[in-house]
Design a protein around this motif. Structure first.
Motif, short mmCIF file in Angstrom:
data_model
loop_
_atom_site.label_atom_id
_atom_site.label_comp_id
_atom_site.label_asym_id
_atom_site.label_seq_id
_atom_site.Cartn_x
_atom_site.Cartn_y
_atom_site.Cartn_z
N GLY A 35 0.96 -1.07 0.04
CA GLY A 35 -0.05 -0.15 -0.06
C GLY A 35 1.04 1.24 0.03
O GLY A 35 2.04 1.03 -0.13
N PRO A 36 0.22 2.40 0.29
CA PRO A 36 0.93 3.55 0.33
C PRO A 36 1.96 3.78 1.29
O PRO A 36 1.98 3.43 2.51
N GLN A 37 3.21 4.23 0.88
CA GLN A 37 4.34 4.51 1.72
C GLN A 37 4.75 6.03 1.97
O GLN A 37 4.33 6.61 0.98
N PRO A 38 5.21 6.14 3.01
CA PRO A 38 5.50 7.58 3.15
C PRO A 38 6.69 8.03 2.26
O PRO A 38 7.79 7.09 1.97
N ALA A 39 6.72 9.45 1.90
CA ALA A 39 7.78 9.82 0.81
C ALA A 39 9.13 9.76 1.30
O ALA A 39 9.28 10.30 2.61
N LEU A 40 10.22 9.47 0.65
CA LEU A 40 11.42 9.59 1.27
C LEU A 40 12.38 10.58 0.61
O LEU A 40 13.25 10.87 1.05
N TYR A 41 11.80 10.63 -0.70
CA TYR A 41 12.53 11.71 -1.71
C TYR A 41 11.55 12.76 -2.17
O TYR A 41 10.43 12.62 -2.34
N PRO A 57 11.23 7.94 -10.49
CA PRO A 57 10.89 9.11 -11.65
C PRO A 57 12.10 9.74 -12.14
O PRO A 57 13.02 9.60 -11.94
N ALA A 58 11.68 10.13 -13.44
CA ALA A 58 12.81 10.91 -14.13
C ALA A 58 13.62 12.00 -13.71
O ALA A 58 14.81 11.86 -13.81
N TRP A 59 13.35 12.68 -12.43
CA TRP A 59 13.71 13.59 -12.14
C TRP A 59 14.73 13.12 -10.88
O TRP A 59 15.85 13.61 -10.49
N ILE A 60 14.76 11.79 -10.52
CA ILE A 60 15.80 11.25 -9.58
C ILE A 60 16.47 10.03 -10.37
O ILE A 60 17.58 9.58 -9.83
N ALA A 61 16.02 9.61 -11.41
CA ALA A 61 16.60 8.33 -12.15
C ALA A 61 17.92 8.71 -12.34
O ALA A 61 18.88 7.71 -12.38
N GLY A 62 18.36 9.69 -12.90
CA GLY A 62 19.63 9.98 -13.58
C GLY A 62 20.50 10.36 -12.41
O GLY A 62 21.95 10.65 -12.77
N ALA A 63 20.28 10.66 -11.22
CA ALA A 63 21.10 11.19 -10.29
C ALA A 63 21.96 10.24 -9.64
O ALA A 63 21.65 9.15 -9.50
N LYS A 64 23.33 10.62 -9.68
CA LYS A 64 24.60 9.43 -9.14
C LYS A 64 24.11 9.45 -7.56
O LYS A 64 24.34 8.53 -7.02
N ASP A 65 23.87 10.63 -6.92
CA ASP A 65 23.62 10.60 -5.48
C ASP A 65 22.34 11.17 -5.03
O ASP A 65 22.08 12.21 -5.29
N ARG A 66 21.64 10.21 -4.74
CA ARG A 66 20.15 10.57 -4.38
C ARG A 66 20.04 11.11 -2.99
O ARG A 66 19.30 11.39 -2.54
N SER A 67 21.02 11.18 -2.27
CA SER A 67 21.13 11.68 -0.86
C SER A 67 20.83 13.47 -0.82
O SER A 67 20.27 13.80 0.28
N LYS A 68 20.88 14.11 -1.83
CA LYS A 68 20.46 15.30 -1.73
C LYS A 68 18.81 15.66 -1.89
O LYS A 68 18.60 16.53 -1.74
N TYR A 69 18.34 14.55 -2.43
CA TYR A 69 16.64 14.43 -2.50
C TYR A 69 16.17 13.97 -1.15
O TYR A 69 14.88 13.85 -1.33
N LEU A 70 16.74 13.31 -0.55
CA LEU A 70 16.37 12.89 0.80
C LEU A 70 15.53 13.99 1.50
O LEU A 70 15.92 14.91 1.79
N ILE A 71 14.35 13.33 2.19
CA ILE A 71 13.51 14.24 3.07
C ILE A 71 14.03 14.05 4.48
O ILE A 71 14.07 12.83 4.89
N ALA A 72 14.45 15.14 5.11
CA ALA A 72 14.93 14.93 6.44
C ALA A 72 13.95 14.43 7.48
O ALA A 72 12.87 14.76 7.36
#
Length: 72
Positions: A35-41, A57-72
């Motif tokens: 079911g629905p999960q809380p957003a992480l990015y 999604p496209a806005w994060i698929a090409g990123a080498k480092d996904r840590s800058k998109y993490l929700i704190a």
């Protein structure tokens, strides 16, 4: 038991019977939350979110480092 005249010896008292509905089933090994999960990015420009499950999604698929998109 059908041929016995006095069936009172076979009766069970109602206080001795426990309900099986009170026992909770624990999850089996290997199951995961569905079911629905809380957003992480979160996307910096659009505010779009992604839970980390499923296709990225496209806005994060090409990123080498996904840590800058993490929700704190």
């Amino acid at each position: 038991m059908a041929t016995v005249r006095d069936r009172s010896t076979y009766l069970v008292e109602s206080t001795a019977v426990t309900s099986s509905n009170t026992v909770k089933n624990s999850p089996k090994a290997g199951n995961y939350v569905r079911g629905p999960q809380p957003a992480l990015y979160a996307g910096p420009n659009t505010g779009a979110t992604w839970s980390g499950r499923g296709r990225a999604p496209a806005w994060i698929a090409g990123a080498k480092d996904r840590s800058k998109y993490l929700i704190a």
